[in-house]
Design a protein around this motif. Sequence first.
Motif, PDB file in Angstrom:
ATOM      1  N   ARG A 186       8.929  -3.042  -5.113  1.00 16.34           N
ATOM      2  CA  ARG A 186       9.418  -3.551  -3.826  1.00 16.34           C
ATOM      3  C   ARG A 186       8.367  -3.418  -2.734  1.00 16.34           C
ATOM      4  O   ARG A 186       8.120  -4.358  -1.976  1.00 16.34           O
ATOM      5  CB  ARG A 186      10.698  -2.825  -3.438  1.00 16.34           C
ATOM      6  N   LEU A 187       7.782  -2.237  -2.622  1.00 11.04           N
ATOM      7  CA  LEU A 187       6.743  -2.036  -1.611  1.00 11.04           C
ATOM      8  C   LEU A 187       5.559  -2.971  -1.853  1.00 11.04           C
ATOM      9  O   LEU A 187       4.999  -3.545  -0.917  1.00 11.04           O
ATOM     10  CB  LEU A 187       6.271  -0.579  -1.629  1.00 11.04           C
ATOM     11  N   THR A 188       5.177  -3.118  -3.114  1.00  7.70           N
ATOM     12  CA  THR A 188       4.049  -3.982  -3.440  1.00  7.70           C
ATOM     13  C   THR A 188       4.353  -5.426  -3.080  1.00  7.70           C
ATOM     14  O   THR A 188       3.502  -6.140  -2.531  1.00  7.70           O
ATOM     15  CB  THR A 188       3.716  -3.887  -4.937  1.00  7.70           C
ATOM     16  N   THR A 189       5.559  -5.881  -3.365  1.00  7.17           N
ATOM     17  CA  THR A 189       5.934  -7.255  -3.042  1.00  7.17           C
ATOM     18  C   THR A 189       5.908  -7.493  -1.537  1.00  7.17           C
ATOM     19  O   THR A 189       5.359  -8.503  -1.061  1.00  7.17           O
ATOM     20  CB  THR A 189       7.334  -7.571  -3.595  1.00  7.17           C
ATOM     21  N   ALA A 190       6.482  -6.577  -0.771  1.00  4.56           N
ATOM     22  CA  ALA A 190       6.495  -6.728   0.681  1.00  4.56           C
ATOM     23  C   ALA A 190       5.073  -6.703   1.242  1.00  4.56           C
ATOM     24  O   ALA A 190       4.708  -7.528   2.089  1.00  4.56           O
ATOM     25  CB  ALA A 190       7.334  -5.619   1.314  1.00  4.56           C
ATOM     26  N   GLY A 191       4.264  -5.749   0.775  1.00  9.49           N
ATOM     27  CA  GLY A 191       2.885  -5.673   1.247  1.00  9.49           C
ATOM     28  C   GLY A 191       2.069  -6.890   0.860  1.00  9.49           C
ATOM     29  O   GLY A 191       1.262  -7.399   1.644  1.00  9.49           O
TER      30      GLY A 191
ATOM     31  N   GLY B 237       0.470  -5.364   6.313  1.00  4.15           N
ATOM     32  CA  GLY B 237       0.367  -5.659   4.890  1.00  4.15           C
ATOM     33  C   GLY B 237      -0.398  -4.587   4.137  1.00  4.15           C
ATOM     34  O   GLY B 237       0.059  -4.083   3.098  1.00  4.15           O
ATOM     35  N   LEU B 238      -1.565  -4.195   4.668  1.00  5.71           N
ATOM     36  CA  LEU B 238      -2.353  -3.161   4.003  1.00  5.71           C
ATOM     37  C   LEU B 238      -1.693  -1.791   4.123  1.00  5.71           C
ATOM     38  O   LEU B 238      -1.859  -0.941   3.240  1.00  5.71           O
ATOM     39  CB  LEU B 238      -3.772  -3.119   4.571  1.00  5.71           C
ATOM     40  N   LEU B 239      -0.952  -1.574   5.195  1.00  8.29           N
ATOM     41  CA  LEU B 239      -0.197  -0.322   5.311  1.00  8.29           C
ATOM     42  C   LEU B 239       0.807  -0.210   4.168  1.00  8.29           C
ATOM     43  O   LEU B 239       0.880   0.830   3.480  1.00  8.29           O
ATOM     44  CB  LEU B 239       0.531  -0.275   6.657  1.00  8.29           C
ATOM     45  N   LEU B 240       1.564  -1.267   3.922  1.00 12.99           N
ATOM     46  CA  LEU B 240       2.552  -1.240   2.846  1.00 12.99           C
ATOM     47  C   LEU B 240       1.886  -1.160   1.476  1.00 12.99           C
ATOM     48  O   LEU B 240       2.371  -0.451   0.585  1.00 12.99           O
ATOM     49  CB  LEU B 240       3.438  -2.483   2.929  1.00 12.99           C
ATOM     50  N   LEU B 241       0.773  -1.873   1.305  1.00 14.79           N
ATOM     51  CA  LEU B 241       0.082  -1.805   0.013  1.00 14.79           C
ATOM     52  C   LEU B 241      -0.511  -0.423  -0.227  1.00 14.79           C
ATOM     53  O   LEU B 241      -0.559   0.049  -1.366  1.00 14.79           O
ATOM     54  CB  LEU B 241      -1.012  -2.871  -0.050  1.00 14.79           C
ATOM     55  N   GLY B 242      -0.968   0.222   0.835  1.00 15.34           N
ATOM     56  CA  GLY B 242      -1.475   1.584   0.681  1.00 15.34           C
ATOM     57  C   GLY B 242      -0.376   2.541   0.248  1.00 15.34           C
ATOM     58  O   GLY B 242      -0.566   3.376  -0.652  1.00 15.34           O
TER      59      GLY B 242
ATOM     60  N   TRP C 298      -0.001   4.487  -3.386  1.00 13.97           N
ATOM     61  CA  TRP C 298       0.302   5.924  -3.429  1.00 13.97           C
ATOM     62  C   TRP C 298       1.557   6.190  -4.266  1.00 13.97           C
ATOM     63  O   TRP C 298       1.550   7.024  -5.179  1.00 13.97           O
ATOM     64  CB  TRP C 298       0.477   6.410  -1.993  1.00 13.97           C
ATOM     65  N   ARG C 299       2.634   5.449  -3.977  1.00 18.62           N
ATOM     66  CA  ARG C 299       3.906   5.683  -4.663  1.00 18.62           C
ATOM     67  C   ARG C 299       3.861   5.283  -6.138  1.00 18.62           C
ATOM     68  O   ARG C 299       4.591   5.846  -6.962  1.00 18.62           O
ATOM     69  CB  ARG C 299       5.013   4.891  -3.961  1.00 18.62           C
ATOM     70  N   SER C 300       3.011   4.312  -6.468  1.00 19.29           N
ATOM     71  CA  SER C 300       2.961   3.839  -7.849  1.00 19.29           C
ATOM     72  C   SER C 300       2.310   4.838  -8.786  1.00 19.29           C
ATOM     73  O   SER C 300       2.464   4.734 -10.001  1.00 19.29           O
ATOM     74  CB  SER C 300       2.190   2.516  -7.912  1.00 19.29           C
ATOM     75  N   LYS C 301       1.533   5.776  -8.229  1.00 18.94           N
ATOM     76  CA  LYS C 301       0.788   6.744  -9.033  1.00 18.94           C
ATOM     77  C   LYS C 301      -0.243   6.080  -9.956  1.00 18.94           C
ATOM     78  O   LYS C 301      -0.694   6.682 -10.930  1.00 18.94           O
ATOM     79  CB  LYS C 301       1.728   7.631  -9.865  1.00 18.94           C
ATOM     80  N   ALA C 302      -0.610   4.838  -9.632  1.00 14.94           N
ATOM     81  CA  ALA C 302      -1.633   4.155 -10.424  1.00 14.94           C
ATOM     82  C   ALA C 302      -3.012   4.754 -10.173  1.00 14.94           C
ATOM     83  O   ALA C 302      -3.903   4.663 -11.018  1.00 14.94           O
ATOM     84  CB  ALA C 302      -1.647   2.665 -10.080  1.00 14.94           C
ATOM     85  N   ALA C 303      -3.197   5.368  -9.017  1.00 15.69           N
ATOM     86  CA  ALA C 303      -4.448   6.023  -8.647  1.00 15.69           C
ATOM     87  C   ALA C 303      -4.095   7.284  -7.871  1.00 15.69           C
ATOM     88  O   ALA C 303      -2.956   7.428  -7.404  1.00 15.69           O
ATOM     89  CB  ALA C 303      -5.307   5.083  -7.795  1.00 15.69           C
ATOM     90  N   PRO C 304      -5.025   8.220  -7.732  1.00 18.68           N
ATOM     91  CA  PRO C 304      -4.742   9.404  -6.924  1.00 18.68           C
ATOM     92  C   PRO C 304      -4.239   9.043  -5.527  1.00 18.68           C
ATOM     93  O   PRO C 304      -4.668   8.050  -4.938  1.00 18.68           O
ATOM     94  CB  PRO C 304      -6.097  10.116  -6.869  1.00 18.68           C
ATOM     95  N   ALA C 305      -3.335   9.840  -5.010  1.00 13.89           N
ATOM     96  CA  ALA C 305      -2.653   9.520  -3.752  1.00 13.89           C
ATOM     97  C   ALA C 305      -3.612   9.288  -2.593  1.00 13.89           C
ATOM     98  O   ALA C 305      -3.325   8.493  -1.691  1.00 13.89           O
ATOM     99  CB  ALA C 305      -1.678  10.648  -3.407  1.00 13.89           C
TER     100      ALA C 305
END
Length: 233
Positions: free
Chosen positions: A97-102, A164-169, A173-180
Amino acid sequence: MSTETAVTPPIVKTRKDLRGFWRILLAVLAPLPMLGMGLAYILSPVDGGVSFEDTVAAYTGHLDQVRLTQYLGLPFLVLLIPATFAVVWVSRRGAPRLTTAGAILALLGQLAGFPLNQGGDLLAYATAKHHLDLATMTTLQTKLEEDPIALLGGLLFIVGIVFGLLLLGVALWRSKAAPAVFGILLAIGGFTHPFMPGHVAAGLGLLVTAAGYAGASLALLRMSNDQFDLPPL
């Protein structure tokens, strides 16, 4: 007496698997746009937001330096959309959801801002280099900036960068795909960039944003091709 007919098995054409190519390509280019633009801001001889006349005056004595900043800014103009897509790709499963909005805000802003927002940098450079009439070029720049389409493009671009970049950031972070820390840097860098005082501070803010984009690079390099995408049919 029956005659058996040999059945020839169908020829199966193996399609070349290019997932590794796309994964590495996205990893390499992800931090480049913000890195290049950050360096361009730092090396600029003038702060952003000053008048067209002051920009031309500052450019007049630093034409080679200005030309260098324009080349450094090319990755921003050409690669920012695929770089943003790299962040979207690595975050979409862990924080859909966050990724889609961002993604909607960031990519809409970038897709609208680049063609619609006619910046005055090249116009000021041409005026300084070719000794064009300053009054005429200032009027031209003013009219371009006041055009409703340009104003809309500028507004959408700022919304895309800030929110947009705020939400993607946060999504990274929330996805845990990379260090927070990478998601935090992306969120902070994008959100604060328009409010940084002076071209050096603004450039440093973009370097922070580039570090956030590098989180997508790290995630892409860590994952396997099967995690990146489905194989070819």
